[in-house]
Design a protein around this motif. Sequence first.
Motif, PDB file in Angstrom:
ATOM      1  N   VAL A   5       0.844  -1.208   0.000  1.00 20.14           N
ATOM      2  CA  VAL A   5       0.000   0.000   0.000  1.00 20.14           C
ATOM      3  C   VAL A   5       0.874   1.251   0.000  1.00 20.14           C
ATOM      4  CG1 VAL A   5      -1.681   1.329   1.339  1.00 20.14           C
ATOM      5  CG2 VAL A   5      -1.950  -1.148   1.112  1.00 20.14           C
ATOM      6  N   LEU A   6       1.949   1.220   0.789  1.00 21.20           N
ATOM      7  CA  LEU A   6       2.868   2.360   0.831  1.00 21.20           C
ATOM      8  C   LEU A   6       3.538   2.567  -0.521  1.00 21.20           C
ATOM      9  CD1 LEU A   6       4.312   4.582   2.397  1.00 21.20           C
ATOM     10  CD2 LEU A   6       5.946   2.856   3.214  1.00 21.20           C
ATOM     11  N   LYS A   7       3.893   1.479  -1.157  1.00 23.84           N
ATOM     12  CA  LYS A   7       4.487   1.565  -2.499  1.00 23.84           C
ATOM     13  C   LYS A   7       3.535   2.281  -3.453  1.00 23.84           C
ATOM     14  CE  LYS A   7       5.389  -1.399  -6.483  1.00 23.84           C
ATOM     15  NZ  LYS A   7       5.385  -2.781  -6.982  1.00 23.84           N
ATOM     16  N   ARG A   8       2.268   1.919  -3.382  1.00 22.32           N
ATOM     17  CA  ARG A   8       1.280   2.552  -4.260  1.00 22.32           C
ATOM     18  C   ARG A   8       1.183   4.051  -3.973  1.00 22.32           C
ATOM     19  NH1 ARG A   8      -5.151   1.019  -4.578  1.00 22.32           N
ATOM     20  NH2 ARG A   8      -5.478   1.609  -6.751  1.00 22.32           N
ATOM     21  N   SER A   9       1.273   4.402  -2.696  1.00 17.75           N
ATOM     22  CA  SER A   9       1.194   5.815  -2.311  1.00 17.75           C
ATOM     23  C   SER A   9       2.376   6.603  -2.870  1.00 17.75           C
ATOM     24  CB  SER A   9       1.164   5.942  -0.784  1.00 17.75           C
ATOM     25  OG  SER A   9       0.045   5.277  -0.242  1.00 17.75           O
ATOM     26  N   LEU A  14      -5.454   8.543   2.471  1.00 18.82           N
ATOM     27  CA  LEU A  14      -6.455   9.489   2.971  1.00 18.82           C
ATOM     28  C   LEU A  14      -5.980  10.931   2.820  1.00 18.82           C
ATOM     29  CD1 LEU A  14      -7.657   7.597   6.178  1.00 18.82           C
ATOM     30  CD2 LEU A  14      -9.027   8.103   4.141  1.00 18.82           C
ATOM     31  N   LEU A  15      -4.674  11.155   2.972  1.00 15.77           N
ATOM     32  CA  LEU A  15      -4.138  12.506   2.829  1.00 15.77           C
ATOM     33  C   LEU A  15      -4.290  13.006   1.389  1.00 15.77           C
ATOM     34  CD1 LEU A  15      -2.673  14.908   4.136  1.00 15.77           C
ATOM     35  CD2 LEU A  15      -0.500  13.790   3.538  1.00 15.77           C
ATOM     36  N   TYR A  16      -4.036  12.116   0.406  1.00 17.13           N
ATOM     37  CA  TYR A  16      -4.203  12.516  -0.995  1.00 17.13           C
ATOM     38  C   TYR A  16      -5.656  12.905  -1.272  1.00 17.13           C
ATOM     39  CZ  TYR A  16       0.353  10.291  -1.774  1.00 17.13           C
ATOM     40  OH  TYR A  16       1.673   9.945  -1.729  1.00 17.13           O
ATOM     41  N   LEU A  17      -6.588  12.092  -0.760  1.00 18.70           N
ATOM     42  CA  LEU A  17      -8.010  12.389  -0.951  1.00 18.70           C
ATOM     43  C   LEU A  17      -8.391  13.664  -0.195  1.00 18.70           C
ATOM     44  CD1 LEU A  17     -10.798  11.585  -2.021  1.00 18.70           C
ATOM     45  CD2 LEU A  17     -11.074  10.111  -0.008  1.00 18.70           C
ATOM     46  N   ALA A  59      -7.825  -3.497   0.434  1.00 21.46           N
ATOM     47  CA  ALA A  59      -9.173  -3.213  -0.073  1.00 21.46           C
ATOM     48  C   ALA A  59      -9.582  -1.772   0.248  1.00 21.46           C
ATOM     49  CB  ALA A  59     -10.172  -4.198   0.531  1.00 21.46           C
ATOM     50  N   PHE A  60      -9.231  -1.322   1.442  1.00 20.80           N
ATOM     51  CA  PHE A  60      -9.557   0.051   1.828  1.00 20.80           C
ATOM     52  C   PHE A  60      -8.759   1.046   0.985  1.00 20.80           C
ATOM     53  CE2 PHE A  60      -9.301   3.542   5.201  1.00 20.80           C
ATOM     54  CZ  PHE A  60     -10.556   4.043   4.877  1.00 20.80           C
ATOM     55  N   SER A  61      -7.501   0.725   0.745  1.00 21.91           N
ATOM     56  CA  SER A  61      -6.670   1.575  -0.118  1.00 21.91           C
ATOM     57  C   SER A  61      -7.263   1.655  -1.519  1.00 21.91           C
ATOM     58  CB  SER A  61      -5.247   1.018  -0.178  1.00 21.91           C
ATOM     59  OG  SER A  61      -4.480   1.692  -1.148  1.00 21.91           O
ATOM     60  N   LEU A  99      -4.725   3.554  10.897  1.00 18.22           N
ATOM     61  CA  LEU A  99      -4.592   4.928  10.416  1.00 18.22           C
ATOM     62  C   LEU A  99      -3.206   5.232   9.860  1.00 18.22           C
ATOM     63  CD1 LEU A  99      -6.607   6.851  13.166  1.00 18.22           C
ATOM     64  CD2 LEU A  99      -7.332   6.220  10.859  1.00 18.22           C
ATOM     65  N   MET A 100      -2.192   4.573  10.386  1.00 15.18           N
ATOM     66  CA  MET A 100      -0.855   4.816   9.846  1.00 15.18           C
ATOM     67  C   MET A 100      -0.742   4.264   8.428  1.00 15.18           C
ATOM     68  SD  MET A 100       2.891   3.797  11.340  1.00 15.18           S
ATOM     69  CE  MET A 100       2.823   5.004  12.651  1.00 15.18           C
ATOM     70  N   ILE A 101      -1.308   3.084   8.200  1.00 15.82           N
ATOM     71  CA  ILE A 101      -1.234   2.472   6.871  1.00 15.82           C
ATOM     72  C   ILE A 101      -2.073   3.260   5.869  1.00 15.82           C
ATOM     73  CG2 ILE A 101      -1.790   0.378   5.551  1.00 15.82           C
ATOM     74  CD1 ILE A 101      -1.233  -1.200   8.131  1.00 15.82           C
ATOM     75  N   SER A 102      -3.222   3.740   6.320  1.00 11.94           N
ATOM     76  CA  SER A 102      -4.138   4.453   5.419  1.00 11.94           C
ATOM     77  C   SER A 102      -3.770   5.925   5.251  1.00 11.94           C
ATOM     78  CB  SER A 102      -5.572   4.365   5.966  1.00 11.94           C
ATOM     79  OG  SER A 102      -5.940   3.037   6.218  1.00 11.94           O
ATOM     80  N   ARG A 103      -2.803   6.410   6.012  1.00 12.04           N
ATOM     81  CA  ARG A 103      -2.543   7.847   6.112  1.00 12.04           C
ATOM     82  C   ARG A 103      -2.336   8.517   4.758  1.00 12.04           C
ATOM     83  NH1 ARG A 103       1.629  11.425   6.093  1.00 12.04           N
ATOM     84  NH2 ARG A 103       1.479  13.221   7.509  1.00 12.04           N
ATOM     85  N   GLU A 104      -1.399   8.006   3.959  1.00 10.31           N
ATOM     86  CA  GLU A 104      -1.068   8.677   2.699  1.00 10.31           C
ATOM     87  C   GLU A 104      -2.254   8.685   1.741  1.00 10.31           C
ATOM     88  OE1 GLU A 104       2.011   8.926   4.861  1.00 10.31           O
ATOM     89  OE2 GLU A 104       1.378   6.877   4.395  1.00 10.31           O
TER      90      GLU A 104
END
Length: 476
Positions: free
Chosen positions: A98-102, A168-171, A125-127, A161-166
């Motif tokens: 997920v981080l790679k995708r971010s 969610l930040l882009y959105l 899935a959330f990403s 929240l740490m994994i989803s952070r980037e």
Amino acid sequence: MRKLFFLFFIFFFSLVFGKTVDPEKKQLFQKAVYEMTLTPEKAVEVLDYLEKNFKLDSEEKDKVKYLRIKSLFFQNNLMEALKQISDNDEAYSSEIIVLKRSILYYLNISDDSDIEEISNKKDVAFSNEIMNLLEELNQNKSKNTEQQLASILEKAKSSNLMISRENLLYLFDFLANNDKGFSHDFFLKGISNLYSNDFQFRISYAKYLINNDETAIAENIISKLPEESLEQTTNLNLKYDYYDLLAKFSAKKQSGQNFKDAVDKKELLLKTINQSRFSAKNKWFNIVEDNLKSEQNNLIKNRQNILFSIIGVGFLVIVLISLWYFQINSQNKEYQNFITKINLLKEKKAPQPQVISEKTENLLLKKLDDFEKTEDFIKSDISLQNLAKKLETNTKYLSETINTHKQKNFNAYINELRINYIIDKLKEKPIYRSYKIKYLAEESGFSTHSAFAAVFKSVTGMSPANYIQLLKQKEE
């Protein structure tokens, strides 16, 4: 303020990595998380220390990898972050994927290859849901934006929240920069509350308020930001967002000098950030190209191995067939040789009669009659060859004539002549009756008296002694 920030990231850490670790390791992991946003280079140092001085299990190693790549990303060391990802891509967890995708999204590179493979995992899935909505918004294709945002907000409350952070930040940034009239305020407020101590979300929300003329509320947020820490942070994107906020706020307040200072700092940072992005983008394309070449080379090698295997198997089959053929051929030759030998033996045992002309045959019979009138047959050296030479013919003609007309072979023919010769002597000259059998045998041409006795009996039906006795009785 920094203490609150520290506690906030400890909370994040516990959400992401809930496994119990020993106190010292746990403290070091927490310190790495705390340092990561404002001083990511210190976070890397802590992670290096952890790897060097502690025995880490596989889960802890994954934590270190994840935090290291994220720290490098915050530090704007994008090339090293991408290198870390590409070097260990297969071993990474879904969090790192997920981080790679971010990171790739940050570089405007689309690459969902790894995401699709593990899309069944919750974080991934959330990403996907976040990034798909962001893509729709960028392309103005979203039809149920509020409903989708509500779903994402609800899931964010129970996500890592740490994994989803980037993501969610882009959105969050997209909505903050494009939302006019607070149509998506419920989402931005909700996310801001979840990341209440995250400087980047607070800065982005303040810019959103300024864009919607809520300068007073934005000013309140700015006043609570740690100015000195943000001025000194090595997180270039965080620093850029901070200067961008100050520029927008100064413009709104019509503070020319502050606006100019903020813009100058922002543009200087933007140049560095863009250079890093450009280099990292080229680096990633080189990595992808190298991977493609490697895959192509592996494919070629595999095909070559398959081809060589086929050739090897084919060669082996040819060798086996050749050996089988030679073996069969050899057996056939042996069989033919055997048949030939059998036929030769048959020919020797039963020679085909040689055709003799009638004239030659009559002449030869006449010569045999003359021969029988002589006593040459009692000579010890008499043989088929000698007699044929004497009669001026060949052995085949002579043998065939004797076999046909005398109804016996050459040896039997000679022996019978010898026995008849000695019988005549016994009849005509009584003196012979008193001779020993051995003398009679020698007289008639036999080499031994036993051979003489055997042939004599076969011709007359009685032994020489009995025959002599019979002759004596007749005279009496």
